[in-house]
Write a protein that holds these residues in place. Structure first.
Motif, PDB file in Angstrom:
ATOM      1  N   GLN A  43      33.648  28.618  41.048  1.00 32.87           N
ATOM      2  CA  GLN A  43      32.285  29.093  40.823  1.00 32.87           C
ATOM      3  C   GLN A  43      31.855  30.026  41.950  1.00 32.87           C
ATOM      4  O   GLN A  43      32.000  29.691  43.129  1.00 32.87           O
ATOM      5  CB  GLN A  43      31.313  27.919  40.744  1.00 32.87           C
ATOM      6  CG  GLN A  43      31.596  26.960  39.604  1.00 32.87           C
ATOM      7  CD  GLN A  43      30.607  25.801  39.578  1.00 32.87           C
ATOM      8  OE1 GLN A  43      29.827  25.606  40.517  1.00 32.87           O
ATOM      9  NE2 GLN A  43      30.629  25.031  38.511  1.00 32.87           N
ATOM     10  N   VAL A  44      31.330  31.176  41.567  1.00 33.03           N
ATOM     11  CA  VAL A  44      30.817  32.139  42.541  1.00 33.03           C
ATOM     12  C   VAL A  44      29.385  32.500  42.157  1.00 33.03           C
ATOM     13  O   VAL A  44      29.119  32.888  41.009  1.00 33.03           O
ATOM     14  CB  VAL A  44      31.670  33.425  42.574  1.00 33.03           C
ATOM     15  CG1 VAL A  44      31.100  34.412  43.584  1.00 33.03           C
ATOM     16  CG2 VAL A  44      33.123  33.103  42.920  1.00 33.03           C
ATOM     17  N   ASN A  45      28.459  32.393  43.101  1.00 28.43           N
ATOM     18  CA  ASN A  45      27.067  32.794  42.869  1.00 28.43           C
ATOM     19  C   ASN A  45      26.698  33.934  43.808  1.00 28.43           C
ATOM     20  O   ASN A  45      26.992  33.880  44.999  1.00 28.43           O
ATOM     21  CB  ASN A  45      26.123  31.618  43.115  1.00 28.43           C
ATOM     22  CG  ASN A  45      26.212  30.584  42.013  1.00 28.43           C
ATOM     23  OD1 ASN A  45      26.196  30.926  40.837  1.00 28.43           O
ATOM     24  ND2 ASN A  45      26.320  29.323  42.393  1.00 28.43           N
ATOM     25  N   PHE A  46      26.061  34.959  43.261  1.00 27.02           N
ATOM     26  CA  PHE A  46      25.673  36.121  44.065  1.00 27.02           C
ATOM     27  C   PHE A  46      24.251  36.570  43.768  1.00 27.02           C
ATOM     28  O   PHE A  46      23.906  37.727  43.972  1.00 27.02           O
ATOM     29  CB  PHE A  46      26.631  37.287  43.801  1.00 27.02           C
ATOM     30  CG  PHE A  46      27.602  37.537  44.927  1.00 27.02           C
ATOM     31  CD1 PHE A  46      27.151  38.064  46.127  1.00 27.02           C
ATOM     32  CD2 PHE A  46      28.931  37.253  44.788  1.00 27.02           C
ATOM     33  CE1 PHE A  46      28.044  38.307  47.173  1.00 27.02           C
ATOM     34  CE2 PHE A  46      29.835  37.496  45.821  1.00 27.02           C
ATOM     35  CZ  PHE A  46      29.376  38.020  47.017  1.00 27.02           C
TER      36      PHE A  46
ATOM     37  N   GLY B  74      44.045  27.036  31.688  1.00 29.72           N
ATOM     38  CA  GLY B  74      42.745  26.438  31.420  1.00 29.72           C
ATOM     39  C   GLY B  74      41.751  26.543  32.561  1.00 29.72           C
ATOM     40  O   GLY B  74      40.551  26.262  32.379  1.00 29.72           O
ATOM     41  N   VAL B  75      42.207  26.912  33.758  1.00 27.22           N
ATOM     42  CA  VAL B  75      41.283  27.134  34.867  1.00 27.22           C
ATOM     43  C   VAL B  75      40.386  28.318  34.529  1.00 27.22           C
ATOM     44  O   VAL B  75      40.835  29.326  33.960  1.00 27.22           O
ATOM     45  CB  VAL B  75      42.052  27.402  36.176  1.00 27.22           C
ATOM     46  CG1 VAL B  75      41.110  27.914  37.272  1.00 27.22           C
ATOM     47  CG2 VAL B  75      42.754  26.130  36.644  1.00 27.22           C
ATOM     48  N   VAL B  76      39.108  28.205  34.855  1.00 32.62           N
ATOM     49  CA  VAL B  76      38.183  29.314  34.635  1.00 32.62           C
ATOM     50  C   VAL B  76      37.481  29.663  35.947  1.00 32.62           C
ATOM     51  O   VAL B  76      37.309  28.819  36.825  1.00 32.62           O
ATOM     52  CB  VAL B  76      37.132  28.995  33.555  1.00 32.62           C
ATOM     53  CG1 VAL B  76      37.782  28.779  32.208  1.00 32.62           C
ATOM     54  CG2 VAL B  76      36.282  27.781  33.969  1.00 32.62           C
ATOM     55  N   GLY B  77      37.098  30.928  36.061  1.00 34.00           N
ATOM     56  CA  GLY B  77      36.248  31.368  37.157  1.00 34.00           C
ATOM     57  C   GLY B  77      34.917  31.775  36.587  1.00 34.00           C
ATOM     58  O   GLY B  77      34.869  32.538  35.614  1.00 34.00           O
ATOM     59  N   THR B  78      33.831  31.255  37.140  1.00 27.98           N
ATOM     60  CA  THR B  78      32.506  31.589  36.620  1.00 27.98           C
ATOM     61  C   THR B  78      31.691  32.327  37.658  1.00 27.98           C
ATOM     62  O   THR B  78      31.737  32.015  38.852  1.00 27.98           O
ATOM     63  CB  THR B  78      31.753  30.310  36.186  1.00 27.98           C
ATOM     64  OG1 THR B  78      31.540  29.478  37.332  1.00 27.98           O
ATOM     65  CG2 THR B  78      32.526  29.550  35.135  1.00 27.98           C
ATOM     66  N   ILE B  79      30.946  33.330  37.187  1.00 26.52           N
ATOM     67  CA  ILE B  79      30.030  34.097  38.033  1.00 26.52           C
ATOM     68  C   ILE B  79      28.622  33.823  37.545  1.00 26.52           C
ATOM     69  O   ILE B  79      28.300  34.048  36.377  1.00 26.52           O
ATOM     70  CB  ILE B  79      30.327  35.607  37.950  1.00 26.52           C
ATOM     71  CG1 ILE B  79      31.754  35.890  38.446  1.00 26.52           C
ATOM     72  CG2 ILE B  79      29.308  36.403  38.768  1.00 26.52           C
ATOM     73  CD1 ILE B  79      32.177  37.341  38.256  1.00 26.52           C
ATOM     74  N   GLY B  80      27.783  33.300  38.431  1.00 25.11           N
ATOM     75  CA  GLY B  80      26.417  32.970  38.065  1.00 25.11           C
ATOM     76  C   GLY B  80      25.394  33.706  38.916  1.00 25.11           C
ATOM     77  O   GLY B  80      25.757  34.479  39.820  1.00 25.11           O
ATOM     78  N   ARG B  81      24.126  33.448  38.657  1.00 21.29           N
ATOM     79  CA  ARG B  81      23.045  34.147  39.355  1.00 21.29           C
ATOM     80  C   ARG B  81      22.338  33.257  40.358  1.00 21.29           C
ATOM     81  O   ARG B  81      21.266  33.594  40.875  1.00 21.29           O
ATOM     82  CB  ARG B  81      22.048  34.721  38.345  1.00 21.29           C
ATOM     83  CG  ARG B  81      22.661  35.807  37.483  1.00 21.29           C
ATOM     84  CD  ARG B  81      21.667  36.358  36.475  1.00 21.29           C
ATOM     85  NE  ARG B  81      20.569  37.051  37.117  1.00 21.29           N
ATOM     86  CZ  ARG B  81      19.632  37.735  36.445  1.00 21.29           C
ATOM     87  NH1 ARG B  81      19.675  37.788  35.134  1.00 21.29           N
ATOM     88  NH2 ARG B  81      18.669  38.342  37.094  1.00 21.29           N
ATOM     89  N   GLY B  82      22.921  32.101  40.675  1.00 21.94           N
ATOM     90  CA  GLY B  82      22.335  31.254  41.699  1.00 21.94           C
ATOM     91  C   GLY B  82      22.464  31.885  43.070  1.00 21.94           C
ATOM     92  O   GLY B  82      23.236  32.820  43.281  1.00 21.94           O
ATOM     93  N   PHE B  83      21.705  31.368  44.033  1.00 20.09           N
ATOM     94  CA  PHE B  83      21.789  31.887  45.398  1.00 20.09           C
ATOM     95  C   PHE B  83      23.103  31.503  46.004  1.00 20.09           C
ATOM     96  O   PHE B  83      23.619  30.418  45.787  1.00 20.09           O
ATOM     97  CB  PHE B  83      20.642  31.301  46.243  1.00 20.09           C
ATOM     98  CG  PHE B  83      20.673  31.754  47.674  1.00 20.09           C
ATOM     99  CD1 PHE B  83      20.263  33.040  48.010  1.00 20.09           C
ATOM    100  CD2 PHE B  83      21.151  30.917  48.669  1.00 20.09           C
ATOM    101  CE1 PHE B  83      20.297  33.461  49.332  1.00 20.09           C
ATOM    102  CE2 PHE B  83      21.196  31.345  50.000  1.00 20.09           C
ATOM    103  CZ  PHE B  83      20.757  32.608  50.320  1.00 20.09           C
ATOM    104  N   GLY B  84      23.694  32.391  46.766  1.00 19.35           N
ATOM    105  CA  GLY B  84      24.955  32.019  47.377  1.00 19.35           C
ATOM    106  C   GLY B  84      25.546  33.061  48.313  1.00 19.35           C
ATOM    107  O   GLY B  84      25.365  33.009  49.495  1.00 19.35           O
ATOM    108  N   MET B  85      26.234  34.022  47.784  1.00 19.20           N
ATOM    109  CA  MET B  85      27.063  34.990  48.501  1.00 19.20           C
ATOM    110  C   MET B  85      28.374  34.331  48.914  1.00 19.20           C
ATOM    111  O   MET B  85      29.003  34.809  49.852  1.00 19.20           O
ATOM    112  CB  MET B  85      26.365  35.609  49.706  1.00 19.20           C
ATOM    113  CG  MET B  85      25.120  36.390  49.337  1.00 19.20           C
ATOM    114  SD  MET B  85      24.509  37.405  50.672  1.00 19.20           S
ATOM    115  CE  MET B  85      25.687  38.734  50.668  1.00 19.20           C
TER     116      MET B  85
END
Length: 252
Positions: free
Chosen positions: A179-182, A241-252
């Motif tokens: 999971q990556v949030n930017f 089956g591994v997934v990478g997700t990009i979300g809009r939560g705070f993070g960097m």
């Protein structure tokens, strides 16, 4: 041992280098970044990073704006300065070129530099403006044996390497999702970091495809987008089956 260390230092081959583009990333990172970014980001601007590298001999910098060049002259007095990159390439003959311009000029600069004998590049993101340009650059780089690094550099920071080692050790169990949030990030301006980090943590897994939703999309024509869209969410799929997700939560 002292004699040997001195021999290694004096015999080290230093690679002649130059910087094209002396703005925010090339020479003058904003004060806000210096105030709030983690220590592992620095040195961030290209000139400082190259000056800090013992095997690199930074000789010149180039920018179209004379005011920017004047600032560079004040801060980095040892550098030879140019307004045209063509003239710099002809006179300095760099082996390594750092490209920190705006996106639209980068492909042309890389092509010209390769023709002038440059064999190593560090290029800011995004790399170019179209898939067609990307394919041309890939062929040019592959066919000429060019070494190229890219502005999505977090995978090279020790903190990310350590996290990957911990995950791959199995201590935390089996990897299921990255999971990556930017925050509200744009596709080309921000999310090269997201995609690269997902690929980094995915390791040797085979990439199968991506899906997602973009907003603020402005079409120039049927197949050309004029804007840099915001990524509302995205999913990268891998073969196991591994997934990478990009979300809009705070993070960097």
């Amino acid at each position: 041992s002292d004699r040997f260390a001195n021999y290694v230092f004096t015999s080290m081959v230093r690679l002649t280098s130059a910087v094209v583009g002396c703005g925010r990333m090339g020479a003058f990172t904003s004060q806000a970044v210096h105030d709030f970014a983690p220590d592992c980001w620095f040195p961030l601007r290209h000139i400082e990073a190259m000056l800090a590298c013992e095997s690199v001999d930074l000789q010149a910098a180039c920018d179209l704006d004379p005011v920017t060049l004047s600032r560079v002259a004040t801060r980095y007095q040892s550098l030879e300065l140019f307004q045209r990159y063509e003239k710099m390439l002809q006179e300095v003959h760099p082996q390594i070129l750092s490209v920190a311009t705006r996106t639209q000029e980068r492909a042309q600069i890389i092509e010209a530099a390769i023709q002038m004998g440059v064999r190593g590049f560090h290029v800011e993101k995004p790399l170019c403006n179209s898939v067609e340009q990307l394919n041309q650059l890939r062929d040019l780089i592959d066919n000429n044996g060019i070494a190229l690094s890219y502005g999505a550099i977090r995978r090279h920071f020790q903190i990310y390497k350590k996290a990957k080692e911990l995950i791959e050790s199995g201590e935390l169990g089996e990897l299921k999702e990255i999971q990556v949030n930017f925050g509200t990030g744009q596709l080309f301006w921000t999310h090269p970091h997201s995609v690269d980090l997902i690929l980094f943590f995915a390791g040797n897994r085979e990439f199968r495809g991506a899906s997602g939703h973009l907003s603020d999309v402005v079409f120039q024509s049927k197949n050309k987008i004029e804007s840099d869209p915001v990524v509302d969410h995205a999913i990268l799929h891998f073969h196991d089956g591994v997934v990478g997700t990009i979300g809009r939560g705070f993070g960097m």
